[in-house]
Design a protein around this motif. Structure first.
Motif, PDB file in Angstrom:
ATOM      1  N   GLU A   1       0.809  -1.167   0.000  1.00 16.56           N
ATOM      2  CA  GLU A   1       0.000   0.000   0.000  1.00 16.56           C
ATOM      3  C   GLU A   1       0.867   1.251   0.000  1.00 16.56           C
ATOM      4  O   GLU A   1       1.952   1.255   0.553  1.00 16.56           O
ATOM      5  CB  GLU A   1      -0.942  -0.001   1.207  1.00 16.56           C
ATOM      6  N   VAL A   2       0.332   2.273  -0.625  1.00 18.84           N
ATOM      7  CA  VAL A   2       1.044   3.537  -0.703  1.00 18.84           C
ATOM      8  C   VAL A   2       0.976   4.237   0.642  1.00 18.84           C
ATOM      9  O   VAL A   2      -0.092   4.352   1.247  1.00 18.84           O
ATOM     10  CB  VAL A   2       0.460   4.439  -1.791  1.00 18.84           C
ATOM     11  N   GLN A   3       2.124   4.703   1.098  1.00 21.28           N
ATOM     12  CA  GLN A   3       2.190   5.475   2.325  1.00 21.28           C
ATOM     13  C   GLN A   3       3.089   6.682   2.131  1.00 21.28           C
ATOM     14  O   GLN A   3       4.167   6.579   1.529  1.00 21.28           O
ATOM     15  CB  GLN A   3       2.707   4.640   3.488  1.00 21.28           C
ATOM     16  N   LEU A   4       2.632   7.802   2.625  1.00 21.11           N
ATOM     17  CA  LEU A   4       3.404   9.030   2.633  1.00 21.11           C
ATOM     18  C   LEU A   4       3.392   9.558   4.059  1.00 21.11           C
ATOM     19  O   LEU A   4       2.330   9.870   4.594  1.00 21.11           O
ATOM     20  CB  LEU A   4       2.805  10.066   1.684  1.00 21.11           C
ATOM     21  N   VAL A   5       4.547   9.633   4.658  1.00 19.47           N
ATOM     22  CA  VAL A   5       4.657  10.027   6.057  1.00 19.47           C
ATOM     23  C   VAL A   5       5.507  11.272   6.158  1.00 19.47           C
ATOM     24  O   VAL A   5       6.704  11.243   5.874  1.00 19.47           O
ATOM     25  CB  VAL A   5       5.255   8.902   6.913  1.00 19.47           C
ATOM     26  N   GLU A   6       4.877  12.349   6.578  1.00 22.72           N
ATOM     27  CA  GLU A   6       5.556  13.634   6.648  1.00 22.72           C
ATOM     28  C   GLU A   6       6.118  13.886   8.042  1.00 22.72           C
ATOM     29  O   GLU A   6       5.591  13.395   9.041  1.00 22.72           O
ATOM     30  CB  GLU A   6       4.591  14.758   6.278  1.00 22.72           C
ATOM     31  N   SER A   7       7.153  14.684   8.083  1.00 24.43           N
ATOM     32  CA  SER A   7       7.756  15.090   9.341  1.00 24.43           C
ATOM     33  C   SER A   7       8.499  16.397   9.127  1.00 24.43           C
ATOM     34  O   SER A   7       8.699  16.832   7.999  1.00 24.43           O
ATOM     35  CB  SER A   7       8.706  14.013   9.870  1.00 24.43           C
ATOM     36  N   GLY A   8       8.906  17.006  10.208  1.00 20.77           N
ATOM     37  CA  GLY A   8       9.729  18.202  10.136  1.00 20.77           C
ATOM     38  C   GLY A   8       9.030  19.499  10.445  1.00 20.77           C
ATOM     39  O   GLY A   8       9.690  20.544  10.536  1.00 20.77           O
ATOM     40  N   GLY A   9       7.731  19.463  10.607  1.00 20.12           N
ATOM     41  CA  GLY A   9       7.014  20.681  10.927  1.00 20.12           C
ATOM     42  C   GLY A   9       7.292  21.127  12.348  1.00 20.12           C
ATOM     43  O   GLY A   9       7.886  20.412  13.149  1.00 20.12           O
ATOM     44  N   GLY A  10       6.859  22.335  12.645  1.00 18.82           N
ATOM     45  CA  GLY A  10       7.053  22.865  13.973  1.00 18.82           C
ATOM     46  C   GLY A  10       6.824  24.354  14.018  1.00 18.82           C
ATOM     47  O   GLY A  10       6.318  24.953  13.067  1.00 18.82           O
ATOM     48  N   LEU A  11       7.207  24.933  15.128  1.00 15.43           N
ATOM     49  CA  LEU A  11       7.087  26.368  15.347  1.00 15.43           C
ATOM     50  C   LEU A  11       8.410  27.041  15.038  1.00 15.43           C
ATOM     51  O   LEU A  11       9.464  26.622  15.533  1.00 15.43           O
ATOM     52  CB  LEU A  11       6.678  26.644  16.792  1.00 15.43           C
ATOM     53  N   VAL A  12       8.352  28.072  14.226  1.00 16.76           N
ATOM     54  CA  VAL A  12       9.559  28.791  13.843  1.00 16.76           C
ATOM     55  C   VAL A  12       9.253  30.284  13.787  1.00 16.76           C
ATOM     56  O   VAL A  12       8.123  30.689  13.497  1.00 16.76           O
ATOM     57  CB  VAL A  12      10.094  28.270  12.488  1.00 16.76           C
ATOM     58  N   GLN A  13      10.249  31.087  14.076  1.00 14.79           N
ATOM     59  CA  GLN A  13      10.079  32.534  14.035  1.00 14.79           C
ATOM     60  C   GLN A  13      10.124  33.050  12.607  1.00 14.79           C
ATOM     61  O   GLN A  13      10.729  32.429  11.729  1.00 14.79           O
ATOM     62  CB  GLN A  13      11.162  33.215  14.864  1.00 14.79           C
ATOM     63  N   PRO A  14       9.469  34.184  12.347  1.00 15.12           N
ATOM     64  CA  PRO A  14       9.579  34.777  11.012  1.00 15.12           C
ATOM     65  C   PRO A  14      11.034  34.961  10.610  1.00 15.12           C
ATOM     66  O   PRO A  14      11.865  35.384  11.415  1.00 15.12           O
ATOM     67  CB  PRO A  14       8.862  36.115  11.161  1.00 15.12           C
ATOM     68  N   GLY A  15      11.320  34.639   9.367  1.00 13.88           N
ATOM     69  CA  GLY A  15      12.682  34.694   8.879  1.00 13.88           C
ATOM     70  C   GLY A  15      13.461  33.417   9.076  1.00 13.88           C
ATOM     71  O   GLY A  15      14.566  33.280   8.527  1.00 13.88           O
ATOM     72  N   GLY A  16      12.906  32.502   9.816  1.00 10.58           N
ATOM     73  CA  GLY A  16      13.577  31.253  10.089  1.00 10.58           C
ATOM     74  C   GLY A  16      13.427  30.243   8.972  1.00 10.58           C
ATOM     75  O   GLY A  16      12.825  30.515   7.932  1.00 10.58           O
ATOM     76  N   SER A  17      13.978  29.071   9.207  1.00 11.82           N
ATOM     77  CA  SER A  17      13.986  28.009   8.211  1.00 11.82           C
ATOM     78  C   SER A  17      13.490  26.708   8.808  1.00 11.82           C
ATOM     79  O   SER A  17      13.583  26.475  10.013  1.00 11.82           O
ATOM     80  CB  SER A  17      15.399  27.796   7.656  1.00 11.82           C
ATOM     81  N   LEU A  18      12.992  25.873   7.934  1.00  7.45           N
ATOM     82  CA  LEU A  18      12.496  24.573   8.327  1.00  7.45           C
ATOM     83  C   LEU A  18      12.601  23.651   7.124  1.00  7.45           C
ATOM     84  O   LEU A  18      12.404  24.098   5.991  1.00  7.45           O
ATOM     85  CB  LEU A  18      11.042  24.686   8.782  1.00  7.45           C
ATOM     86  N   ARG A  19      12.894  22.397   7.368  1.00  9.35           N
ATOM     87  CA  ARG A  19      12.929  21.422   6.294  1.00  9.35           C
ATOM     88  C   ARG A  19      11.918  20.325   6.563  1.00  9.35           C
ATOM     89  O   ARG A  19      11.980  19.654   7.592  1.00  9.35           O
ATOM     90  CB  ARG A  19      14.318  20.808   6.134  1.00  9.35           C
ATOM     91  N   LEU A  20      10.998  20.158   5.639  1.00  9.33           N
ATOM     92  CA  LEU A  20      10.006  19.113   5.732  1.00  9.33           C
ATOM     93  C   LEU A  20      10.469  17.883   4.964  1.00  9.33           C
ATOM     94  O   LEU A  20      11.127  17.994   3.935  1.00  9.33           O
ATOM     95  CB  LEU A  20       8.670  19.579   5.164  1.00  9.33           C
ATOM     96  N   SER A  21      10.106  16.724   5.470  1.00 10.25           N
ATOM     97  CA  SER A  21      10.426  15.466   4.819  1.00 10.25           C
ATOM     98  C   SER A  21       9.160  14.663   4.601  1.00 10.25           C
ATOM     99  O   SER A  21       8.210  14.759   5.376  1.00 10.25           O
ATOM    100  CB  SER A  21      11.404  14.644   5.663  1.00 10.25           C
ATOM    101  N   CYS A  22       9.158  13.883   3.556  1.00  5.82           N
ATOM    102  CA  CYS A  22       8.047  12.985   3.261  1.00  5.82           C
ATOM    103  C   CYS A  22       8.629  11.644   2.851  1.00  5.82           C
ATOM    104  O   CYS A  22       9.232  11.525   1.773  1.00  5.82           O
ATOM    105  CB  CYS A  22       7.165  13.559   2.159  1.00  5.82           C
TER     106      CYS A  22
END
Length: 119
Positions: free
Chosen positions: A1-22
């Protein structure tokens, strides 16, 4: 079965960076185009970025162009979204989505990961 599992979200300040993964499984990841789609509170779905399978070409919504980068590691069956210079308007639930065939429609979605940009 197809599965897509995301991670990497969160709280960040304006101007900041974040990397999401799937993390993808259940299909030949390398042969399908993938996209990131987001939904802000009380709003509809907004396509953010996509990446082709064959040539690896990328595309972005105007709202994130120059700030976000989509890329994929086919050896790891993982899709990424590097988000820089984040703005409060980027606050949303971010989904990765598998394109159906070679179309712009999606047949599978991840569970979503929340990104909140706030000071």
């Amino acid at each position: 079965e197809v599965q897509l599992v995301e991670s990497g979200g969160g709280l960040v300040q304006p101007g900041g960076s974040l990397r999401l993964s799937c993390a993808a499984s259940g299909f030949t990841f390398s042969t399908y185009a993938m996209s990131w789609v987001r939904q802000a509170p009380g709003k509809g779905l907004e396509w953010v970025s996509g990446i082709n399978s064959g040539d690896g070409s990328t595309s972005y919504a105007d709202s994130v162009k120059g700030r976000f980068t989509i890329f994929r590691d086919n050896a790891k069956n993982t899709l990424y979204l590097q988000m820089n210079s984040l703005k409060p308007g980027d606050t949303a639930l971010y989904y990765c989505a598998k394109h159906q065939g070679s179309s712009w429609s999606y047949d599978y979605w991840g569970q979503g990961t929340q990104v909140t940009v706030s000071s």
